[in-house]
Design a protein around this motif. Structure first.
Motif, PDB file in Angstrom:
ATOM      1  N   ARG A 184      32.457  34.491  25.079  1.00 34.60           N
ATOM      2  CA  ARG A 184      32.673  35.831  25.630  1.00 34.60           C
ATOM      3  C   ARG A 184      34.151  36.198  25.729  1.00 34.60           C
ATOM      4  N   GLY A 185      34.996  35.402  25.094  1.00 33.11           N
ATOM      5  CA  GLY A 185      36.402  35.782  25.010  1.00 33.11           C
ATOM      6  C   GLY A 185      37.326  34.896  25.817  1.00 33.11           C
ATOM      7  N   ALA A 186      38.605  35.052  25.517  1.00 36.46           N
ATOM      8  CA  ALA A 186      39.638  34.180  26.066  1.00 36.46           C
ATOM      9  C   ALA A 186      39.956  34.494  27.516  1.00 36.46           C
ATOM     10  N   LEU A 187      40.617  33.536  28.143  1.00 39.45           N
ATOM     11  CA  LEU A 187      41.127  33.730  29.492  1.00 39.45           C
ATOM     12  C   LEU A 187      42.168  34.845  29.475  1.00 39.45           C
ATOM     13  N   PRO A 188      42.154  35.749  30.454  1.00 37.24           N
ATOM     14  CA  PRO A 188      43.187  36.794  30.494  1.00 37.24           C
ATOM     15  C   PRO A 188      44.577  36.176  30.649  1.00 37.24           C
ATOM     16  N   THR A 189      45.584  36.966  30.379  1.00 32.89           N
ATOM     17  CA  THR A 189      46.959  36.534  30.593  1.00 32.89           C
ATOM     18  C   THR A 189      47.514  37.222  31.844  1.00 32.89           C
ATOM     19  N   GLY A 190      48.667  36.739  32.297  1.00 31.84           N
ATOM     20  CA  GLY A 190      49.303  37.354  33.455  1.00 31.84           C
ATOM     21  C   GLY A 190      49.465  36.377  34.597  1.00 31.84           C
ATOM     22  N   THR A 191      49.643  36.921  35.786  1.00 30.14           N
ATOM     23  CA  THR A 191      49.784  36.089  36.972  1.00 30.14           C
ATOM     24  C   THR A 191      48.411  35.553  37.386  1.00 30.14           C
ATOM     25  N   ALA A 192      48.421  34.652  38.355  1.00 32.83           N
ATOM     26  CA  ALA A 192      47.158  34.092  38.828  1.00 32.83           C
ATOM     27  C   ALA A 192      46.226  35.188  39.334  1.00 32.83           C
ATOM     28  N   ARG A 193      46.754  36.140  40.079  1.00 29.20           N
ATOM     29  CA  ARG A 193      45.911  37.229  40.598  1.00 29.20           C
ATOM     30  C   ARG A 193      45.272  38.013  39.464  1.00 29.20           C
ATOM     31  N   GLU A 194      46.046  38.288  38.434  1.00 31.95           N
ATOM     32  CA  GLU A 194      45.511  39.068  37.311  1.00 31.95           C
ATOM     33  C   GLU A 194      44.440  38.284  36.568  1.00 31.95           C
ATOM     34  N   ILE A 195      44.674  36.988  36.372  1.00 25.47           N
ATOM     35  CA  ILE A 195      43.672  36.164  35.681  1.00 25.47           C
ATOM     36  C   ILE A 195      42.396  36.066  36.508  1.00 25.47           C
ATOM     37  N   ALA A 196      42.554  35.841  37.819  1.00 28.53           N
ATOM     38  CA  ALA A 196      41.385  35.703  38.693  1.00 28.53           C
ATOM     39  C   ALA A 196      40.571  36.991  38.743  1.00 28.53           C
ATOM     40  N   ARG A 197      41.257  38.126  38.818  1.00 31.33           N
ATOM     41  CA  ARG A 197      40.577  39.420  38.900  1.00 31.33           C
ATOM     42  C   ARG A 197      39.823  39.746  37.615  1.00 31.33           C
ATOM     43  N   GLN A 198      40.427  39.433  36.470  1.00 33.15           N
ATOM     44  CA  GLN A 198      39.875  39.848  35.185  1.00 33.15           C
ATOM     45  C   GLN A 198      39.014  38.761  34.534  1.00 33.15           C
ATOM     46  N   GLY A 199      39.084  37.542  35.067  1.00 28.97           N
ATOM     47  CA  GLY A 199      38.341  36.435  34.477  1.00 28.97           C
ATOM     48  C   GLY A 199      36.900  36.397  34.947  1.00 28.97           C
ATOM     49  N   ARG A 200      36.224  35.312  34.593  1.00 22.04           N
ATOM     50  CA  ARG A 200      34.805  35.172  34.921  1.00 22.04           C
ATOM     51  C   ARG A 200      34.477  33.680  34.956  1.00 22.04           C
ATOM     52  N   ASN A 201      33.290  33.351  35.390  1.00 22.74           N
ATOM     53  CA  ASN A 201      32.785  31.981  35.310  1.00 22.74           C
ATOM     54  C   ASN A 201      31.544  31.997  34.428  1.00 22.74           C
ATOM     55  N   ASP A 202      31.695  31.499  33.207  1.00 21.85           N
ATOM     56  CA  ASP A 202      30.590  31.518  32.251  1.00 21.85           C
ATOM     57  C   ASP A 202      29.455  30.581  32.636  1.00 21.85           C
ATOM     58  N   LEU A 203      29.686  29.687  33.571  1.00 19.86           N
ATOM     59  CA  LEU A 203      28.630  28.764  33.991  1.00 19.86           C
ATOM     60  C   LEU A 203      27.775  29.326  35.126  1.00 19.86           C
ATOM     61  N   ARG A 204      28.177  30.459  35.683  1.00 18.53           N
ATOM     62  CA  ARG A 204      27.398  30.992  36.812  1.00 18.53           C
ATOM     63  C   ARG A 204      25.966  31.356  36.401  1.00 18.53           C
TER      64      ARG A 204
END
Length: 270
Positions: A184-204
């Motif tokens: 479903r695509g790569a990890l976002p780039t940026g600061t930790a907050r930006e990655i956490a906000r825009q990322g996901r957990n594919d195992l959920r």
């Protein structure tokens, strides 16, 4: 005099599963973070290595002498034995890297006593994919199986964390096996907050399919108006982040009243 180390709970602020590998592992991109709470390890010099396990989840370890603490001890060259006491406060098979965190604490104890060998990271990798990150217990991006670590701009240090587990062990293997294989695509780039906000957990999704209580935990955490909440690792522990400890503590109190059987731990992001 005993040396004490906290085995900091590991959470995945984002976990992108990219592909299955032929060796049975998976290609991952994840943002590791660590809570300033977890298991506790105390060590003192001894004629040989010994381990005593105490605490709420001590009985969940089938064979305390074959767990990651003893394996980590065995993996490191030392001039003398260590008698260790592990206070097991983190649930087992919970997506918090508990065993890996314990191993990381062993490495830090040995480092304080006599230093680590130059190849300590390779030794840590042989113990498990999460162990290298747990040795330093600092926020980092993990790639490959999670062992290829990269620094990240940590603008989340000090955020209040609430960990919640429905007290249902969930083994990692079946969750990865149930992943649908879609990239479903790569990890976002940026600061930790930006990655956490825009990322996901594919195992959920596969974890919820196996353990529906995870959805109940996430639903309850969402109702406390957190900055974000998500499942950690392969579950079943979920976490919620808050901008203040006061907000977190109110949420923890509400959940404790609603679901007194659920396990909780509070802390701050390192």
């Amino acid at each position: 005099m005993a040396i004490t180390e906290t085995a900091y709970a590991k959470i995945n602020l984002a976990l992108h599963v990219r592909a299955r590998r032929e060796d049975g592992y998976h290609e991952l991109e994840t943002l590791f973070a660590f809570v300033d709470a977890g298991d506790t390890l105390a060590a003192k010099p001894a004629d040989r290595d010994r381990l005593t396990t105490v605490g709420e989840f001590a009985q969940a370890l089938d064979n305390p002498f074959d767990n990651l603490v003893m394996r980590a001890l065995t993996s490191l060259p030392r001039s003398a034995g260590l008698e260790m006491t592990l206070e097991k406060s983190l649930p087992v098979a919970a997506g918090l890297g508990g065993g890996s965190a314990d191993a990381g604490a062993v490495f830090r104890i040995v480092e304080r006593i006599q230093g680590l060998p130059d190849d300590w990271q390779q030794r840590a990798e042989r113990l498990g994919a999460d162990v290298p990150s747990c040795v330093r217990s600092e926020m980092a991006i993990g790639r490959g199986t999670g062992t290829e670590l990269e620094p990240v701009d940590n603008d989340m240090s000090g955020m209040a964390v609430l960990l919640v587990n429905p007290r249902i062990p969930l083994l990692t293997g079946p969750v990865f096996k149930a992943w649908d294989g879609e990239d479903r695509g790569a990890l976002p780039t940026g600061t930790a907050r930006e990655i956490a906000r825009q990322g996901r957990n594919d195992l959920r999704p596969p974890a919820v399919e196996i353990c529906p209580a995870i959805a109940d935990v996430l639903g309850s955490l969402n109702e406390t108006d957190p900055w974000m909440c998500e499942m950690s690792g392969s579950g079943a522990t979920c976490f919620a982040l808050y901008e203040s400890p006061e907000h977190r503590d109110r949420a923890a109190s509400v959940l404790a009243d609603l679901e007194p059987e659920w396990w909780q731990m509070v802390g701050l992001l390192r």
